[in-house]
Write a protein that holds these residues in place. Structure first.
Motif, mmCIF file in Angstrom:
data_model
loop_
_atom_site.group_PDB
_atom_site.id
_atom_site.type_symbol
_atom_site.label_atom_id
_atom_site.label_comp_id
_atom_site.label_asym_id
_atom_site.label_seq_id
_atom_site.Cartn_x
_atom_site.Cartn_y
_atom_site.Cartn_z
ATOM 1 N N ALA A 224 30.660 16.043 81.826
ATOM 2 C CA ALA A 224 29.919 15.048 81.044
ATOM 3 C C ALA A 224 30.579 13.676 81.101
ATOM 4 O O ALA A 224 29.891 12.656 81.119
ATOM 5 C CB ALA A 224 29.782 15.506 79.592
ATOM 6 N N SER A 225 31.908 13.635 81.156
ATOM 7 C CA SER A 225 32.591 12.345 81.195
ATOM 8 C C SER A 225 32.350 11.594 82.504
ATOM 9 O O SER A 225 32.578 10.389 82.579
ATOM 10 C CB SER A 225 34.095 12.534 80.985
ATOM 11 O OG SER A 225 34.633 13.304 82.045
ATOM 12 N N LEU A 226 31.873 12.301 83.518
ATOM 13 C CA LEU A 226 31.635 11.667 84.818
ATOM 14 C C LEU A 226 30.193 11.174 84.971
ATOM 15 O O LEU A 226 29.884 10.482 85.938
ATOM 16 C CB LEU A 226 31.938 12.652 85.946
ATOM 17 C CG LEU A 226 33.345 13.253 85.967
ATOM 18 C CD1 LEU A 226 33.447 14.294 87.063
ATOM 19 C CD2 LEU A 226 34.395 12.177 86.144
ATOM 20 N N GLU A 227 29.318 11.518 84.033
ATOM 21 C CA GLU A 227 27.901 11.191 84.182
ATOM 22 C C GLU A 227 27.618 9.696 84.215
ATOM 23 O O GLU A 227 26.664 9.260 84.847
ATOM 24 C CB GLU A 227 27.088 11.850 83.065
ATOM 25 C CG GLU A 227 26.992 13.349 83.225
ATOM 26 C CD GLU A 227 26.209 14.003 82.107
ATOM 27 O OE1 GLU A 227 25.887 13.339 81.107
ATOM 28 O OE2 GLU A 227 25.928 15.203 82.240
ATOM 29 N N LYS A 228 28.425 8.911 83.527
ATOM 30 C CA LYS A 228 28.178 7.462 83.473
ATOM 31 C C LYS A 228 28.774 6.725 84.673
ATOM 32 O O LYS A 228 28.548 5.541 84.836
ATOM 33 C CB LYS A 228 28.736 6.889 82.171
ATOM 34 C CG LYS A 228 27.993 7.419 80.954
ATOM 35 C CD LYS A 228 28.535 6.857 79.681
ATOM 36 C CE LYS A 228 27.778 7.459 78.506
ATOM 37 N NZ LYS A 228 28.336 7.050 77.224
ATOM 38 N N MET A 229 29.543 7.445 85.493
ATOM 39 C CA MET A 229 30.166 6.827 86.667
ATOM 40 C C MET A 229 29.231 6.947 87.867
ATOM 41 O O MET A 229 28.410 7.850 87.932
ATOM 42 C CB MET A 229 31.473 7.542 87.018
ATOM 43 C CG MET A 229 32.563 7.425 86.016
ATOM 44 S SD MET A 229 34.012 8.283 86.660
ATOM 45 C CE MET A 229 35.051 8.242 85.233
ATOM 46 N N GLY A 230 29.428 6.045 88.799
ATOM 47 C CA GLY A 230 28.754 6.189 90.083
ATOM 48 C C GLY A 230 29.356 7.373 90.818
ATOM 49 O O GLY A 230 30.466 7.820 90.503
#
Length: 108
Positions: free
Chosen positions: A61-67
C-alpha cells in the motif's frame, strides 16, 4: 474502444442472466437437507483455490502513490539492506532466533 464496451455489455448481461437463473434454481426452503444446502451453495459460490497465506491488508500500500520506476528503486534500496538477524546468520551460519529462544527458556 466501442467494440470492447460492446463485449463488456454482453458479458455483463450474460452474468446477470446466469445469476437470475441460479437464483431461480436455488431458492432456499426450510425443508432443504444439509446436503442440498451445501450443493446449492457450491453452485452460488465462486470456485476458489484454498488460500494458504491470506493477507487482509495490502503490504504494498505504501508504494501505490509512487510511480512504477520509483517504487522499484525504493524496494531495491530496502532489499539491499541486511537486517541484524541476516547479518548474524551470514557471519555465524546459524539462525539467531533459535539461540534467543533457548536463552529465554533457560531464564524462565
Amino acid at each position: 474502444a466501442s467494440e470492447a464496451a460492446g463485449v463488456q455489455r454482453e458479458t455483463q448481461a450474460q452474468d446477470e442472466k446466469n445469476a437470475k437463473e441460479a437464483g431461480a434454481k436455488t431458492q432456499f426452503r426450510p425443508e432443504t437437507s444439509i446436503a442440498d444446502a451445501v450443493q446449492m451453495a457450491s453452485t452460488l459460490l465462486p470456485t476458489q483455490a484454498i488460500l494458504e497465506n491470506f493477507v487482509h491488508q495490502n503490504p504494498l500500500a505504501s508504494l501505490e502513490k509512487m510511480g512504477f520506476n520509483d517504487a522499484i528503486h525504493h524496494v531495491h534500496q530496502i532489499e539491499a539492506y541486511m537486517s541484524p538477524g541476516e547479518r548474524v546468520f551470514f557471519k555465524a551460519g546459524t539462525d539467531p532466533r533459535k539461540r534467543v529462544n533457548e536463552a529465554m527458556v533457560d531464564l524462565s
